[in-house]
Write an enzyme that holds these catalytic residues in place. Structure first.
Site, PDB file in Angstrom:
ATOM      1  CB  CYS A 127      -2.296   3.773   3.038  1.00 50.67           C
ATOM      2  SG  CYS A 127      -1.413   2.186   3.006  1.00 50.67           S
ATOM      3  CG  HIS A 148      -5.176   0.836   5.159  1.00 49.93           C
ATOM      4  ND1 HIS A 148      -4.776   1.589   4.073  1.00 49.93           N
ATOM      5  CD2 HIS A 148      -6.113   1.597   5.809  1.00 49.93           C
ATOM      6  CE1 HIS A 148      -5.453   2.731   4.055  1.00 49.93           C
ATOM      7  NE2 HIS A 148      -6.249   2.763   5.096  1.00 49.93           N
ATOM      8  CG  ASN A 177      -8.743   5.165   6.389  1.00 51.16           C
ATOM      9  OD1 ASN A 177      -7.661   5.081   5.817  1.00 51.16           O
ATOM     10  ND2 ASN A 177      -9.673   4.236   6.249  1.00 51.16           N
TER      11      ASN A 177
END
Length: 315
Positions: free
Chosen positions: A118, A259, A279
């Site tokens: 990520c 994240h 995202n």
């Protein structure tokens, strides 16, 4: 009664099979039974929450057949030490709302798959956006290589598919640049760094937004996309679908962040001011790959550790 119970079981199985097909999930016979049971448990949780919640959940997304404990093992962008970096106050009045998607300055949603990368997607999304804003280009075709960063930033402190930080990605790009996706395609796996790949873009530095300062984060977003980190461990985040997301169980302290994503703007959603967050879990998760996170109270730490690249340039 027995027939009615059988019909319920069949309906549930069809729902699960549809989900598995849509998300390209394949299981052995025994594992399929377990995943169906978890899916049905999550579906029950979603149905219960949606009757009272202020935003919506769904079992359409890629994590609907995972327990929350399993899902949390995928969150790899964890912090073990405090980071330093150049902090800059912009001290400007930001507009009431910003959405760089409407300006054509946001590249398409990506999917990191099962790799804990990520940190590459959040940092490169911000770089792509700022390249488009400052240097021009086509958002539909601009695609920097996350694989390049997964494989080549270990010496900067990252750990391949087992996590890392966007600041380490930027440190690498300052010195070496970053390749195009077409020259270094994403595999979502660890391998040896290829040193003979041509770099396509570079930066001269990066700036940290003052911590927990929502006004300064808005100011930074008024000038371009911002790499942000969050606590994404909640089952509500796992199964988020739409609306103004907030969660009192979600943490916002520095060491709770796990994240890395990318903020592309802010505005009002369902009467609440929200960050618009991109995202890297594909368009099947959330609101076509996005989540709207309530600004008040620094929901999940969006404003805890933001940063953005500076001196962006094509090579």
């Amino acid at each position: 009664m027995f027939a009615f119970i059988c019909l319920l079981a069949i309906a549930s199985a069809i729902d699960f099979n549809t989900w598995a097909s849509k998300n390209n999930k394949h299981f052995t016979a025994i594992e399929k039974l377990r995943r169906r049971a978890i899916f049905n448990m999550n579906a029950k949780f979603v149905d219960s929450f949606n009757k009272i919640g202020s935003f919506k959940l769904s079992v359409d997304g890629p994590f609907a057949a995972m327990t929350n404990e399993e899902y949390r093992t995928l969150l790899k962008s964890k912090r073990t030490t405090e980071e330093n970096g150049q902090v800059k106050y912009l001290n400007i009045q930001a507009p009431e709302s910003v959405d760089w998607r409407k300006e054509g300055k946001v590249t398409p949603i990506r999917d990191q798959a099962q790799c804990g990368s990520c940190y590459t997607f959040g940092s490169l999304a911000a770089l792509e956006g700022r390249l488009l804003i400052e240097k021009g280009g086509d958002a539909n075709t601009l695609d920097l290589s996350e694989e390049h960063m997964v494989q080549c930033t270990r010496d900067n402190g990252n750990n391949g598919c087992n996590g890392g930080l966007g600041s380490n990605v930027y440190d690498y790009i300052i010195e070496h640049g970053v390749a195009k996706e077409s020259d270094y395609p994403y595999t979502g796996s660890d391998s040896t760094c290829k040193t003979n790949v041509k770099s396509f873009a570079k930066i001269t530095g990066y700036t940290k937004v003052p911590r927990n300062n929502e006004a300064e984060l808005k100011a930074a977003l008024s000038q371009g996309l911002v790499d942000v980190s969050i606590d994404a461990s909640s089952a509500k985040f796992q199964l988020y679908k739409s609306g103004a997301y907030t969660d009192t169980k979600c943490k916002n302290n520095y060491f709770a962040l796990n994240h890395e994503v990318c903020a592309v703007g802010y505005g009002v959603v369902d009467g609440k001011e929200c960050w618009i967050v991109r995202n890297s879990w594909g368009t099947g998760w959330g609101d076509k790959g996005y989540i709207n996170m309530v600004i008040e109270g620094n929901t999940c730490g969006v404003a805890t550790d933001p940063l953005y690249p500076t001196g962006v340039q094509y090579l």
